[in-house]
Design a protein around this motif. Structure first.
Motif, PDB file in Angstrom:
ATOM      1  N   LYS A   1      39.954  43.194  40.413  1.00 53.94           N
ATOM      2  CA  LYS A   1      38.979  43.783  41.328  1.00 53.94           C
ATOM      3  C   LYS A   1      37.587  43.201  41.102  1.00 53.94           C
ATOM      4  CE  LYS A   1      41.232  48.268  42.110  1.00 53.94           C
ATOM      5  NZ  LYS A   1      41.131  49.731  41.918  1.00 53.94           N
TER       6      LYS A   1
ATOM      7  N   ILE B   1      37.562  39.747  42.622  1.00 58.92           N
ATOM      8  CA  ILE B   1      37.512  39.813  44.087  1.00 58.92           C
ATOM      9  C   ILE B   1      36.117  40.211  44.561  1.00 58.92           C
ATOM     10  CG2 ILE B   1      38.380  41.069  46.091  1.00 58.92           C
ATOM     11  CD1 ILE B   1      41.087  41.211  44.668  1.00 58.92           C
ATOM     12  N   LYS B   2      35.509  41.173  43.881  1.00 58.17           N
ATOM     13  CA  LYS B   2      34.156  41.592  44.228  1.00 58.17           C
ATOM     14  C   LYS B   2      33.161  40.458  44.048  1.00 58.17           C
ATOM     15  CE  LYS B   2      30.909  45.382  43.433  1.00 58.17           C
ATOM     16  NZ  LYS B   2      30.640  46.603  42.642  1.00 58.17           N
TER      17      LYS B   2
ATOM     18  N   LEU C   1      44.274  44.978  36.748  1.00 60.05           N
ATOM     19  CA  LEU C   1      43.714  45.364  38.048  1.00 60.05           C
ATOM     20  C   LEU C   1      42.185  45.383  38.027  1.00 60.05           C
ATOM     21  CD1 LEU C   1      46.166  48.189  39.170  1.00 60.05           C
ATOM     22  CD2 LEU C   1      45.951  45.901  40.105  1.00 60.05           C
ATOM     23  N   ARG C   2      41.619  45.866  36.910  1.00 63.79           N
ATOM     24  CA  ARG C   2      40.154  45.937  36.829  1.00 63.79           C
ATOM     25  C   ARG C   2      39.530  44.544  36.889  1.00 63.79           C
ATOM     26  NH1 ARG C   2      38.886  50.557  32.211  1.00 63.79           N
ATOM     27  NH2 ARG C   2      39.825  52.323  33.349  1.00 63.79           N
TER      28      ARG C   2
END
Length: 460
Positions: A358, A361-362, A354-355
């Motif tokens: 994320k 995506i960022k 997930l990290r």
């Protein structure tokens, strides 16, 4: 006509004797009177004395200028007056001059220059006929006469009949009570700032064409952000600074270098390649092409072998059994299960990622924002650049630069360069107001024919 008029004026003077014998001179000299055919126009001014007519008309014009009409038509009261002597003047005491007041005298009357400029002719100015004319006056007069005739007979026109038959509108809403002007708490109403309200249904106004068309917002935008008049760089002055003048020379040099590179590129593209040029050997090979027999023969496949291969392909395609089909279906199910299990394991593994997801995506969002900013900056930069409005591309005007040895140093010694008309025309093209154009070429309709004149031919 001017010469004839001068002759008539000179003939009207006392003691005038013309060069050609007139009627009076011929009679004085005792000669015979010359007979003239007076029904021809060329003899009217030549042999007819019109001095008395001219004098009468001049007298009439003088009376109209001075008195406003003929004296014979004026009443006696306007021409004569009763002289009763000089009126008695009342002796007034001499008053002492008061400060701030101007003493009455010769200076109180109008100036002579004002009297000279005054209109001294009593002839009224001619009327402007065009100001009294009315378009379609005859047609409007006939319509008015016809309406009066119908009204006298008691016939009501169709338009008035429609207005009379129109049903009145029942307005249930009460009119708002107008507030007094001296009420300070009333609402402010600007008659110039607010738009008029459209009364009626929107669909009805749109269908009847009475609804105002909304002005597009794009029409309020300027086609370019460039100013109408661009100020030249400080180096373009008649007495510029050394560094600013060198900077302008460097800019002009870069423009010329870019033009030279474009010309060299075109020359390289149009240059002929030496490898592609024809030589004596290639020319000889082209000339003897097909004349020499080739020793090697092409290998051909017999028709019988082709038929045998086609029959073999047909015999190979046999019909599958039921067992083979079940086996294929089982294999497909195994492949689908393996893919589903693989996808499930990947989704389970993504929980631990997930990290990193994320972060990716960022990073994508940042990249998207950067791309948007770049597109906006590019769009803003394009507003100051000329767009392609026609088939021709905008060509910037050459920089007007003087070399170091050409600088005048004084405004009096400066020589004018360039054209204001061409500068304004290029500015409108640069601001996207008009499309780039070429100068129209003059094409002669007929060929020029050279003919030698007779005088030149005699000399040669």
């Amino acid at each position: 006509m001017a010469a004839r008029r001068l002759k008539r004026v000179a003939a009207s003077q006392p003691g005038y004797l013309g060069l050609k014998g007139s009627v009076d001179t011929a009679e004085l000299l005792g000669g015979r009177r010359k007979r003239v055919n007076k029904n021809k126009k060329k003899n009217w001014n030549k042999h007819i004395d019109v001095n008395d007519v001219e004098a009468f008309l001049e007298d009439v014009r003088h009376q109209e200028r001075t008195t406003g009409g003929l004296l014979s038509e004026k009443p006696d009261d306007s021409l004569f007056f009763l002289d009763v002597g000089q009126p008695q003047r009342v002796e007034q005491k001499e008053e002492e001059p008061v400060e701030g007041k101007r003493k009455k005298g010769k200076g109180s009357g109008p100036l002579r220059i004002d009297l000279i400029l005054q209109h001294d002719s009593l002839v009224p100015p001619p009327k402007d006929v065009l100001s009294y004319q009315q378009p379609n006056a005859k047609k409007l007069r006939r319509i008015a006469q016809k309406a009066e005739q119908l009204a006298a007979k008691g016939v009501v026109p169709r338009r008035q009949k429609q207005l009379l038959n129109r049903q009145p509108v029942n307005r249930t809403t009460k009119k708002a009570v107008t507030e007094a002007n001296n009420n300070p708490d009333r609402e402010y109403y600007d008659i110039w700032g607010q738009e008029p309200k459209e009364a009626g249904d929107a669909w009805f106004l749109q269908q009847t064409g009475k609804k105002r068309v909304k002005r597009p917002e794009k029409l309020n935008e300027k086609p370019s952000v460039l100013p109408a008049v661009e100020v030249i760089a400080p180096g373009g002055s008649y007495n510029p600074d050394f560094f600013s003048h060198q900077a302008l020379l460097q800019e002009a040099h870069e423009v010329e270098v870019k033009k030279q590179k474009a010309e060299d590129k075109i020359e390289r593209q149009l240059a002929v390649n030496r490898e592609d040029t024809a030589t004596e050997e290639t020319i000889y090979q082209e000339q003897v092409q097909g004349l020499i027999e080739e020793d090697e023969e092409e290998e051909t496949v017999p028709i019988e072998d082709e038929d045998i291969a086609a029959v073999g392909a047909i015999t190979v395609a046999e019909k599958k059994t039921e067992r083979q089909r079940r086996k294929e279906r089982a294999e497909k199910l195994k492949v689908q299960r393996r893919q589903a299990n693989k996808q499930y394991t990947n989704q389970r593994q993504q929980l631990f990622q997930l990290r990193s997801i994320k972060a990716s995506i960022k990073q994508q969002e940042q990249q998207t924002k950067a791309n948007q900013k770049e597109r906006l900056a590019k769009k803003e930069a394009q507003k100051s650049q000329p767009r392609r409005l026609g088939k021709l591309k905008f060509q910037a005007q050459d920089l007007e630069v003087k070399l170091s040895d050409e600088l005048a140093g004084s405004l009096r010694q400066l020589k004018p360069e360039g054209s204001i008309l061409k500068d304004r025309f290029k500015s409108m093209q640069k601001r996207n107001l008009i499309e780039p154009r070429e100068r129209a070429k003059f094409k002669r309709k007929h060929k020029v024919k050279y003919v030698e004149k007779r005088a030149f031919r005699e000399i040669t």
